[in-house]
Design a protein around this motif. Structure first.
Motif, mmCIF file in Angstrom:
data_model
loop_
_atom_site.group_PDB
_atom_site.id
_atom_site.type_symbol
_atom_site.label_atom_id
_atom_site.label_comp_id
_atom_site.label_asym_id
_atom_site.label_seq_id
_atom_site.Cartn_x
_atom_site.Cartn_y
_atom_site.Cartn_z
ATOM 1 N N GLU A 72 0.853 -1.198 0.000
ATOM 2 C CA GLU A 72 0.000 0.000 0.000
ATOM 3 C C GLU A 72 0.878 1.233 0.000
ATOM 4 O O GLU A 72 1.924 1.260 0.660
ATOM 5 C CB GLU A 72 -0.889 -0.006 1.238
ATOM 6 C CG GLU A 72 -2.019 -1.010 1.112
ATOM 7 C CD GLU A 72 -2.677 -1.288 2.448
ATOM 8 O OE1 GLU A 72 -2.623 -0.421 3.340
ATOM 9 O OE2 GLU A 72 -3.214 -2.405 2.579
ATOM 10 N N LYS A 73 0.437 2.258 -0.712
ATOM 11 C CA LYS A 73 1.230 3.488 -0.809
ATOM 12 C C LYS A 73 0.876 4.477 0.306
ATOM 13 O O LYS A 73 1.492 5.520 0.431
ATOM 14 C CB LYS A 73 1.049 4.150 -2.188
ATOM 15 C CG LYS A 73 1.237 3.193 -3.374
ATOM 16 C CD LYS A 73 2.620 2.575 -3.402
ATOM 17 C CE LYS A 73 2.821 1.555 -4.524
ATOM 18 N NZ LYS A 73 2.131 0.284 -4.429
ATOM 19 N N ARG A 74 -0.165 4.156 1.079
ATOM 20 C CA ARG A 74 -0.479 4.952 2.286
ATOM 21 C C ARG A 74 0.384 4.405 3.404
ATOM 22 O O ARG A 74 0.385 3.197 3.652
ATOM 23 C CB ARG A 74 -1.947 4.823 2.684
ATOM 24 C CG ARG A 74 -2.896 5.426 1.695
ATOM 25 C CD ARG A 74 -3.229 6.873 2.007
ATOM 26 N NE ARG A 74 -3.720 7.515 0.796
ATOM 27 C CZ ARG A 74 -3.506 8.775 0.460
ATOM 28 N NH1 ARG A 74 -2.798 9.567 1.247
ATOM 29 N NH2 ARG A 74 -3.991 9.282 -0.641
ATOM 30 N N MET A 75 1.068 5.263 4.104
ATOM 31 C CA MET A 75 1.933 4.807 5.189
ATOM 32 C C MET A 75 1.088 4.694 6.476
ATOM 33 O O MET A 75 -0.082 5.074 6.479
ATOM 34 C CB MET A 75 3.085 5.780 5.324
ATOM 35 C CG MET A 75 3.879 5.843 4.013
ATOM 36 S SD MET A 75 5.589 6.227 4.263
ATOM 37 C CE MET A 75 5.461 7.802 5.012
ATOM 38 N N PRO A 76 1.645 4.156 7.565
ATOM 39 C CA PRO A 76 0.836 3.931 8.764
ATOM 40 C C PRO A 76 0.114 5.195 9.257
ATOM 41 O O PRO A 76 -0.975 5.108 9.823
ATOM 42 C CB PRO A 76 1.862 3.443 9.797
ATOM 43 C CG PRO A 76 2.914 2.800 8.967
ATOM 44 C CD PRO A 76 2.992 3.577 7.701
ATOM 45 N N ASP A 77 0.693 6.385 9.038
ATOM 46 C CA ASP A 77 0.003 7.612 9.497
ATOM 47 C C ASP A 77 -1.012 8.119 8.466
ATOM 48 O O ASP A 77 -1.580 9.191 8.627
ATOM 49 C CB ASP A 77 1.031 8.715 9.809
ATOM 50 C CG ASP A 77 1.792 9.176 8.563
ATOM 51 O OD1 ASP A 77 1.524 8.650 7.453
ATOM 52 O OD2 ASP A 77 2.648 10.065 8.699
ATOM 53 N N GLY A 78 -1.246 7.361 7.404
ATOM 54 C CA GLY A 78 -2.253 7.724 6.400
ATOM 55 C C GLY A 78 -1.722 8.606 5.279
ATOM 56 O O GLY A 78 -2.423 8.867 4.304
ATOM 57 N N SER A 79 -0.481 9.055 5.395
ATOM 58 C CA SER A 79 0.041 9.944 4.337
ATOM 59 C C SER A 79 0.530 9.129 3.136
ATOM 60 O O SER A 79 0.851 7.937 3.259
ATOM 61 C CB SER A 79 1.155 10.831 4.893
ATOM 62 O OG SER A 79 2.237 10.029 5.303
ATOM 63 N N PHE A 80 0.587 9.797 1.984
ATOM 64 C CA PHE A 80 0.971 9.163 0.729
ATOM 65 C C PHE A 80 2.500 9.127 0.647
ATOM 66 O O PHE A 80 3.175 10.149 0.807
ATOM 67 C CB PHE A 80 0.366 9.990 -0.407
ATOM 68 C CG PHE A 80 0.680 9.512 -1.786
ATOM 69 C CD1 PHE A 80 0.563 8.174 -2.143
ATOM 70 C CD2 PHE A 80 1.060 10.423 -2.766
ATOM 71 C CE1 PHE A 80 0.841 7.746 -3.432
ATOM 72 C CE2 PHE A 80 1.333 10.006 -4.063
ATOM 73 C CZ PHE A 80 1.229 8.667 -4.389
ATOM 74 N N VAL A 81 3.049 7.941 0.385
ATOM 75 C CA VAL A 81 4.501 7.774 0.479
ATOM 76 C C VAL A 81 5.269 8.732 -0.454
ATOM 77 O O VAL A 81 6.274 9.327 -0.047
ATOM 78 C CB VAL A 81 4.915 6.298 0.268
ATOM 79 C CG1 VAL A 81 4.555 5.772 -1.094
ATOM 80 C CG2 VAL A 81 6.398 6.103 0.524
ATOM 81 N N PHE A 82 4.779 8.949 -1.678
ATOM 82 C CA PHE A 82 5.527 9.805 -2.608
ATOM 83 C C PHE A 82 5.586 11.255 -2.111
ATOM 84 O O PHE A 82 6.571 11.962 -2.337
ATOM 85 C CB PHE A 82 4.895 9.781 -4.010
ATOM 86 C CG PHE A 82 4.983 8.450 -4.731
ATOM 87 C CD1 PHE A 82 5.684 7.378 -4.200
ATOM 88 C CD2 PHE A 82 4.368 8.277 -5.969
ATOM 89 C CE1 PHE A 82 5.761 6.160 -4.870
ATOM 90 C CE2 PHE A 82 4.450 7.062 -6.649
ATOM 91 C CZ PHE A 82 5.134 6.005 -6.099
ATOM 92 N N GLU A 83 4.513 11.681 -1.423
ATOM 93 C CA GLU A 83 4.504 13.060 -0.882
ATOM 94 C C GLU A 83 5.597 13.231 0.169
ATOM 95 O O GLU A 83 6.242 14.268 0.257
ATOM 96 C CB GLU A 83 3.155 13.337 -0.227
ATOM 97 C CG GLU A 83 2.255 14.205 -1.084
ATOM 98 C CD GLU A 83 0.842 14.214 -0.522
ATOM 99 O OE1 GLU A 83 -0.070 14.033 -1.325
ATOM 100 O OE2 GLU A 83 0.680 14.369 0.706
#
Ligand SMILES: Cc1cc2nc3c(=O)[nH]c(=O)nc-3n(C[C@H](O)[C@H](O)[C@H](O)COP(=O)(O)OP(=O)(O)OC[C@H]3O[C@@H](n4cnc5c(N)ncnc54)[C@H](O)[C@@H]3O)c2cc1C
Ligand code: SF4
Length: 322
Positions: A72-83
């Motif tokens: 998944e590209k959402r990290m544990p804190d819900g943010s988008f990894v590429f950002e």
């Protein structure tokens, strides 16, 4: 110009890595330079995988080893990894990002659209030789099936267990009640599904050969023989450097043994570097059964008659052949 190498990490941590531990060696190098490492870890219940942003050495172990599912590209804190990568680059941090070839292409595309020139930034991208992953749906079904069989919660899981060495590849699942399920990967439901099933796009992958868009590609050096230079029983990685930045980064790594090889040698027995996976004759049977039933039934239905008989015999003998 591409350069091709065999390589392995010379420290004990190689045991947790999929092959020669070069993914781990690169991560250690960047953390030792106070950089940021992006890579993939299982979720706590092992039913999915996700990208993590790591800046401390004591958390790096979670990234070692291959997870044969899409992350998944959402990290544990819900943010988008590429950002997060963009922010780190804007903050002038050194960044290592490891992912599947199509994910590196997507990252480069994203950063390009954000006006970031990745060639000038302090960023190293690494992609894996890739036959294509399963999804978290297949992983969840397999884990739930095992938890039911062992009547206990899963507390550890790997599809690249060294038992005790790199080859052959084993799957290992450990349960809260102390029981363990250790089997040759490709004899398990999960391993068989990994071989047969995949996303449609993986059968026509655009990121092979010269289309790898990372600075470095790493994979298993399946073509290296036991009596050859560079063979390591705990695992040997094949490394292809595509850029000068990638080559310089790789060659200065600490605690690795490496040597240059020809292109033919590097990709011998590893067709996934240059080719997309093929659909086996039992793909259609697997898919239609999977859509109607579940992973376990689909794997059973896709077996030949002889293989079904052998499976049922092993089941009767209590050998847990799943
Ligand atoms: C789905 C999949 C298919 C693969 N197919 C092949 C193949 O056909 N032939 C081949 O030679 N190698 C293949 N590999 C790569 C191989 O399994 C090893 O990852 C590679 O040899 C690196 O091993 P290492 O010991 O150097 O790295 P390690 O030290 O084990 O590091 C592994 C790195 O891979 C990253 N990673 C793990 N799982 C994923 C994932 N799901 N998505 C993105 N990044 C991930 C981790 O973040 C870590 O950085 C595949 C890997 C995956 C995930
Ligand atoms: S095979 Fe190609 S399309 Fe499929 S996950 Fe790997 S890189 Fe992406």
């Amino acid at each position: 110009m591409n350069k091709y190498y065999y390589a392995y990490y010379k420290k004990d941590e190689i045991r947790n890595s999929a092959s020669g531990g070069i993914g781990h060696a690169l991560a250690m190098d960047v953390l030792n330079k106070s950089g940021i490492v992006y890579g993939v870890s299982y979720s706590d219940d092992f039913k999915s995988a996700q990208y993590l942003r790591i800046n401390e050495i004591n958390k790096i172990e979670k990234l070692s080893g291959s997870k044969y599912i899409t992350a998944e590209k959402r990290m544990p804190d819900g943010s988008f990894v590429f950002e997060n990568v963009k922010k780190d680059l804007k903050d002038k941090k050194l960044v290592l990002f490891t992912g599947l070839p199509c994910e590196i292409a997507a990252l480069n595309n994203y950063l390009d659209r954000q006006g970031i020139d990745t060639e000038k930034e302090k960023m190293i991208t690494v992609d894996l030789i890739c036959q294509g992953p399963l999804s978290s749906k297949e992983q969840s079904q397999y884990i739930e099936f095992l938890e039911k069989k062992y009547k206990s919660r899963l507390i550890d899981f790997t599809v690249r267990y060294k038992n005790p060495y790199w080859k052959p590849v084993y799957l290992k699942a450990v349960f809260e009640n102390g029981k363990k399920h250790i089997k040759p990967l490709y004899e398990t439901d999960f391993g068989r599904a990994f071989l047969i099933y995949g996303k449609e796009g993986c059968f026509h992958c655009k990121y092979k050969n010269e289309n790898h868009q990372a600075d470095i590609t790493i994979g298993d050096f399946w073509g290296i023989k036991e009596n050859e230079n560079g063979y390591n029983k705990m695992g040997t990685s094949v490394v292809v450097t595509h850029t000068e930045k990638g080559n310089d980064t790789f060659k200065q790594l600490a605690n690795i043994c490496f040597g240059e090889v020809t292109e033919d040698k590097a990709i011998d027995k590893n067709s996934m570097y240059g080719n997309s996976r093929e659909k086996y004759s039992n793909y259609a049977t697997f898919k239609s059964s999977y859509l109607k039933n579940d992973l376990h039934k689909a794997v059973f239905d896709s077996r030949s008659i002889l293989s079904k008989v052998k499976y049922l015999l092993k089941l009767l003998l209590g050998l847990k052949p799943y």
